[in-house]
Design an enzyme around this catalytic site. Structure first.
Site, PDB file in Angstrom:
ATOM      1  N   HIS A  27       5.868   2.110  63.926  1.00 42.03           N
ATOM      2  CA  HIS A  27       4.465   2.204  64.007  1.00 42.03           C
ATOM      3  C   HIS A  27       4.251   2.713  65.583  1.00 42.03           C
ATOM      4  CE1 HIS A  27       0.298   1.358  64.415  1.00 42.03           C
ATOM      5  NE2 HIS A  27       0.058   1.491  63.016  1.00 42.03           N
ATOM      6  N   CYS A  41       0.581   6.464  61.608  1.00 44.95           N
ATOM      7  CA  CYS A  41       0.694   5.954  62.981  1.00 44.95           C
ATOM      8  C   CYS A  41       2.543   5.909  63.060  1.00 44.95           C
ATOM      9  CB  CYS A  41       0.222   4.802  63.410  1.00 44.95           C
ATOM     10  SG  CYS A  41      -1.592   4.891  63.358  1.00 44.95           S
TER      11      CYS A  41
HETATM   12  C1  LIG Z   1       3.884  -1.746  60.804  1.00 46.10           C
HETATM   13  C2  LIG Z   1       2.666  -1.923  61.729  1.00 46.10           C
HETATM   14  N1  LIG Z   1       2.655  -2.198  62.980  1.00 46.10           N
HETATM   15  C3  LIG Z   1       1.731  -2.416  63.695  1.00 46.10           C
HETATM   16  C4  LIG Z   1       0.472  -2.155  63.109  1.00 46.10           C
HETATM   17  C5  LIG Z   1      -0.729  -2.168  64.117  1.00 46.10           C
HETATM   18  O1  LIG Z   1      -1.659  -3.120  63.498  1.00 46.10           O
HETATM   19  P1  LIG Z   1      -3.018  -3.344  64.378  1.00 46.10           P
HETATM   20  O2  LIG Z   1      -3.572  -1.949  64.344  1.00 46.10           O
HETATM   21  O3  LIG Z   1      -3.794  -4.450  63.390  1.00 46.10           O
HETATM   22  O4  LIG Z   1      -2.698  -3.860  65.601  1.00 46.10           O
HETATM   23  C6  LIG Z   1       0.084  -1.773  61.902  1.00 46.10           C
HETATM   24  C7  LIG Z   1      -1.009  -1.451  61.183  1.00 46.10           C
HETATM   25  O5  LIG Z   1      -1.197  -0.308  60.881  1.00 46.10           O
HETATM   26  C8  LIG Z   1       1.472  -1.758  61.055  1.00 46.10           C
HETATM   27  O6  LIG Z   1       1.371  -1.222  59.779  1.00 46.10           O
END
Ligand SMILES: Cc1ncc(COP(=O)(O)O)c(C=O)c1O
Lengths: 140, 407
Positions: B122, B365
């Site tokens: 991500h 993302c």
């Molecule tokens: C694997 C992963 N990492 C990080 C995130 C980021 O999370 P947050 O937006 O709650 O900080 C997400 C959320 O979509 C995710 O799926």
């Protein structure tokens, strides 16, 4: 079922590849990205005596984005920057505030009216117009 | 034993809502999960009976708020298997947890030190490391992915070197649903004395984890993906690491003494929690993980795996659909990404929305992974135990409609 967003005319415009393709020696070209979905539109223009004489485009995007680019490819040649910016403003107003579709051949943009109800999809229709305006600003 | 779906679903008030005149079929859980009434009640009770600032006040409400906040920390510590609550730093979510690590652990690194992440991360587990590279001159190395959407751990030997200081990977991919084999990562890290950070955003929703047992060093996750409120999450790290790391942000609540010249900091974890924290959200997260711990996990997992199998089978049966990720239910979470031939993910999602089905479409993302696969994005369905067969039926009814329209 109420998915009149994807009515026959929109799907036909989305499939229409007649105006697709990049230009070899454009006066200006602009690429815009939609960070929401990663879609990308490039528009090339050749401007002669203030009017667009030839327009090419490449779209990596959804049906709404492709349909919008098809209409631009069909109707933008022969027009100058000022009138095209008015059209771009009118499409935006149609989606965001329920305004009328622009005049003349641009009445075809009426096909996008059901998108007004889907805020997250407005940019799909507007992305090619943004690329058009950016290209025209560069050509200026 | 079967999950009593009627009882379970009734705990989630939002599931009885309608969208576009259709019953809601919520399959966007990987983006945000829904909250059971118990969590909503915990937040409301806190706000109506214990709302005050934490740590500083001596009045009754302040004491209640502080207790509630610290109890939530202890609940989270239990849920993730931390050795002590002090190892849990509350953050606003996974993103801020990884950024905290990038700043505070990053401050201990030197030019030329190496950080390894993977192509399927991500953006929140890529961009903070790039920013650290630009600040401190660390070198970034990238693990590739396999054809079935897993981090290619066969390349660990090649990518991890004596200069590697951190391996930062997704515990579960938010695109392909692949579960990473942590034991292999930890073994590779131990060989060179590197630390391991896991992005647990997509793992934590599917049951307790064991951060101490995994042998890792950092774990980041978000509350809103595990039945909890928005604006809260956590970074877990080993106590000795947290003690060694400098604070990230400065301000109130994180100090011991302040003079105009100098400050000494509060002990771990408070030195990482500058300013008034999201107190009610933390209380909600505490209630959320307690709710998750009370769930019959074995039954819930079997139920979710069966639905995942139904989705994978149904996708495979339909010509023109390609699953991006493991095709079997082994080593995968209920996060299922797919491409529908000639239909853009957002067109799929809009048509499905008219069937009441909430899906996610786009790059999730994870643009480097999309570029690697040469696609603009995928459509993603993701499950929680409150999903049922009617959600899967509606998914396929909608997909068939979309494919017929675009045929
Ligand atoms: C694997 C992963 N990492 C990080 C995130 C980021 O999370 P947050 O937006 O709650 O900080 C997400 C959320 O979509 C995710 O799926």
């Amino acid at each position: 079922m109420d998915t009149d967003l994807y009515h026959a005319r929109i799907l036909e415009l989305a499939r229409d590849t007649s105006t697709e393709g990049r230009l070899d020696a454009p006066t200006a070209s602009a690429t815009v990205n939609n960070p929401l979905c990663g879609d990308r539109v490039t528009i090339d223009v050749i401007v002669e005596n203030a009017d667009i004489s030839v327009l090419g485009h490449k779209v990596r995007g959804c049906a709404l984005c492709r349909a919008s680019a098809t209409l631009i490819g069909a109707h933008a040649p022969g027009h100058d920057a000022a009138s095209l910016k008015v059209v771009a403003g009118a499409v935006t107003a149609m989606l965001k505030h329920g305004g009328p579709a622009p005049d003349g051949p641009w009445q075809a943009l009426e096909a996008f009216r059901p998108v007004a109800d889907h805020k997250s999809r407005h940019d799909c229709v507007l992305l090619p117009f943004q690329a058009l305006v950016d290209a025209l600003d560069q050509a200026d | 034993m079967t999950v009593d779906m009627a009882v379970l679903r009734a705990e989630f008030p939002i599931l009885s809502t309608q969208v576009r005149g259709k019953p809601l079929h919520y399959l966007d859980n990987a983006a945000t999960s829904q909250m059971p009434q118990a969590v909503i009640d915990a937040v409301t009770t806190h706000e109506t009976q214990a709302r005050a600032n934490v740590l500083r006040g001596v009045h009754t409400l302040a004491e209640r708020a502080t207790d509630a906040y610290e109890n939530a920390r202890a609940d989270v510590a239990r849920y993730i298997g931390a050795a002590a609550p002090e190892e849990v730093v509350f953050t606003s979510g996974t993103t801020s947890a990884i950024n905290l690590a990038a700043h505070s652990f990053g401050a201990l690194l030197s030019e030329g030190d190496e950080i390894v992440f993977s192509l399927l991360e991500h953006h929140s587990n890529i961009v903070p490391w790039q920013m650290l590279r630009d600040r401190r001159g660390v070198v970034l190395k990238v693990l590739p992915v396999t054809d079935d959407g897993r981090i290619d751990l066969d390349c660990l030997d090649e990518v991890v070197t004596r200069r590697t200081k951190l391996i930062a990977l997704a515990h579960v991919s938010n695109v392909t649903g692949a579960v990473t084999d942590i034991a292999r990562v930890v073994a590779a890290a131990r060989d060179v004395g590197a630390r391991v950070l896991l992005d647990g955003a997509q793992a934590v929703p599917h049951g307790p984890v064991d951060v101490a047992g995994m042998g890792i060093d950092f774990y980041a996750f978000s509350g809103h993906k595990v039945y909890g409120p928005n604006g809260i999450g956590a970074l877990w790290a080993r106590r000795e690491l947290l003690d060694e790391m400098p604070p990230f942000m400065g301000g109130g609540e994180m100090i011991r003494t302040v003079t105009v010249e100098q400050t000494t900091y509060a002990p771990t974890p408070h030195k990482f929690e500058a300013g008034t924290p999201p107190i009610a959200q933390a209380v909600g997260l505490g209630a959320a993980v307690r709710w998750a711990m009370a769930l019959d996990l074995e039954t819930a997992t079997a139920h979710v795996n069966r639905l995942t199998g139904r989705i994978l089978d149904g996708l495979r049966e339909r010509p023109g659909i390609r699953v991006l990720g493991p095709l079997g239910s082994q080593g995968r979470a209920p996060v299922i990404s797919f491409e529908v031939d000639t239909i853009h993910p957002h067109d799929v999602c809009t048509i499905l929305d008219h069937h009441g089905v909430a899906l996610r479409g786009g790059h999730h993302c994870a643009q480097p992974l999309m570029d690697h696969c040469d696609i603009v994005g995928t459509t993603r369905a993701s499950l929680m135990p409150y999903n049922d067969d009617s959600d899967v039926d509606a998914l396929f009814e909608g997909l068939d409609d979309a494919m017929a329209r675009f045929a």
